[in-house]
Design a protein around this motif. Structure first.
Motif, PDB file in Angstrom:
ATOM      1  N   ALA A 174       0.842  -1.206   0.000  1.00  0.00           N
ATOM      2  CA  ALA A 174       0.000   0.000   0.000  1.00  0.00           C
ATOM      3  C   ALA A 174       0.876   1.255   0.000  1.00  0.00           C
ATOM      4  N   PHE A 175       1.987   1.190   0.731  1.00  0.00           N
ATOM      5  CA  PHE A 175       2.920   2.314   0.728  1.00  0.00           C
ATOM      6  C   PHE A 175       3.509   2.524  -0.665  1.00  0.00           C
ATOM      7  N   MET A 176       3.852   1.414  -1.323  1.00  0.00           N
ATOM      8  CA  MET A 176       4.388   1.520  -2.681  1.00  0.00           C
ATOM      9  C   MET A 176       3.352   2.155  -3.619  1.00  0.00           C
ATOM     10  N   GLY A 177       2.094   1.763  -3.453  1.00  0.00           N
ATOM     11  CA  GLY A 177       1.047   2.357  -4.283  1.00  0.00           C
ATOM     12  C   GLY A 177       0.877   3.838  -4.025  1.00  0.00           C
ATOM     13  N   GLY A 178       0.872   4.235  -2.749  1.00  0.00           N
ATOM     14  CA  GLY A 178       0.754   5.659  -2.431  1.00  0.00           C
ATOM     15  C   GLY A 178       1.940   6.456  -2.929  1.00  0.00           C
ATOM     16  N   TRP A 179       3.121   5.875  -2.806  1.00  0.00           N
ATOM     17  CA  TRP A 179       4.331   6.537  -3.298  1.00  0.00           C
ATOM     18  C   TRP A 179       4.260   6.750  -4.807  1.00  0.00           C
ATOM     19  N   SER A 180       3.776   5.731  -5.514  1.00  0.00           N
ATOM     20  CA  SER A 180       3.661   5.843  -6.979  1.00  0.00           C
ATOM     21  C   SER A 180       2.680   6.943  -7.365  1.00  0.00           C
ATOM     22  N   ILE A 181       1.566   7.046  -6.622  1.00  0.00           N
ATOM     23  CA  ILE A 181       0.566   8.077  -6.936  1.00  0.00           C
ATOM     24  C   ILE A 181       1.121   9.478  -6.680  1.00  0.00           C
ATOM     25  N   ILE A 182       1.850   9.624  -5.568  1.00  0.00           N
ATOM     26  CA  ILE A 182       2.398  10.945  -5.226  1.00  0.00           C
ATOM     27  C   ILE A 182       3.404  11.417  -6.282  1.00  0.00           C
ATOM     28  N   ASN A 183       4.225  10.489  -6.790  1.00  0.00           N
ATOM     29  CA  ASN A 183       5.254  10.856  -7.771  1.00  0.00           C
ATOM     30  C   ASN A 183       4.792  10.689  -9.215  1.00  0.00           C
ATOM     31  N   SER A 184       3.494  10.461  -9.413  1.00  0.00           N
ATOM     32  CA  SER A 184       3.017  10.186 -10.777  1.00  0.00           C
ATOM     33  C   SER A 184       3.217  11.371 -11.710  1.00  0.00           C
TER      34      SER A 184
END
Length: 267
Positions: A174-184
């Protein structure tokens, strides 16, 4: 004044005068009380104390006689003892216990009887929950045994780890997913996908003790997740998605789900 009360008064007077506590005859008691009354002014100190002690003793005796006694102390059935039916819930059992304890708090035997019935029902409820859980496992096992062979072969590769393990790995992906969204908006999710794949392979190898097999399983999970994401994401209405979310980002999110499932539940 009856004989019992008269003797009680005499004993009280003996004790508070520091004399030996002995029981006199009724006539002797009357003479002692009369003498104490006539000398009350001369011996006001012990006379007042004796009368105060007598009043306190009589008050305690009256309170003791007025203490309520639980009428169902010796009823064998704990439900009937607490005044409940057999379909009573745990909340109703607890409420009945608290209500009865408030009513009969001054009588030790009553309190023990009420607490004993409550403990019996509590243990019965615990055994029932434990038995239900065991029965559920037995039914699931029976369903697996009766399932088609291909389902049994598939389930042979699946295991359910402890809850804390599931939660830790769920948090990681879930952290990886949130990180990906923030840096999208800045970069693509390639770095986060690589980290997720590496983590998945590490967790798989920890169970399999076979690096090549763990690597193949991890890459397979990533590939399947990417393919499924590439098919499913275009079907999602664009109004439900942020404009900055690219197809690559959404596909990577689907891949994280497959990587999580693979490293958590595969043997």
């Amino acid at each position: 004044m009856n004989t019992s009360n008269l003797h009680h008064l005499c004993l009280t007077l003996h004790v508070w005068r520091g004399e030996e506590a002995k029981v006199s005859s009724s006539g002797g008691c009357l003479r002692e009380v009369g003498a104490s009354t006539r000398t009350l002014e001369a011996h006001a100190g012990w006379g007042q104390e004796a009368l105060g002690a007598l009043w306190a003793l009589q008050s305690v005796e009256a309170i003791t006689m007025n203490i309520l006694k639980f009428p169902r102390m010796h009823v064998w059935d704990p439900y009937k003892r607490l005044g409940l039916t057999r379909d009573a819930s745990e909340e109703e059992i607890l409420a009945a216990r608290n209500f009865l304890l408030e009513q009969y708090a001054g009588h030790e035997g009553s309190v023990e009887s009420i607490e004993g019935a409550f403990e019996k029902l509590l243990m019965a409820s615990f055994r029932l929950r434990k038995k239900t859980k065991i029965n559920l496992k037995s039914r699931l096992k029976k369903q697996v045994e009766e399932s088609p062979p291909w389902v049994q072969r598939l389930l042979a590769y699946v295991e359910v780890p402890p809850v804390d393990t599931i939660l830790r790995r769920l948090f990681l992906f879930a952290f990886m997913g949130g990180w990906s969204i923030i840096n999208s908006a800045e970069t693509g999710p390639a770095f986060q996908v690589a980290l997720s794949l590496g983590s998945c392979i590490y967790f798989l190898n920890d169970k399999m003790n076979n690096v090549p097999r763990a690597a193949i399983t991890g890459f397979a999970a990533l590939a399947i997740g990417w393919i499924v994401g590439s098919i499913v994401v275009p079907m999602i209405p664009s109004v439900l998605l942020q404009q900055t979310w690219s197809l690559e980002l959404l596909t990577s999110l689907v891949s994280y789900v497959f990587l999580f499932v693979a490293c958590t539940f595969l043997k």
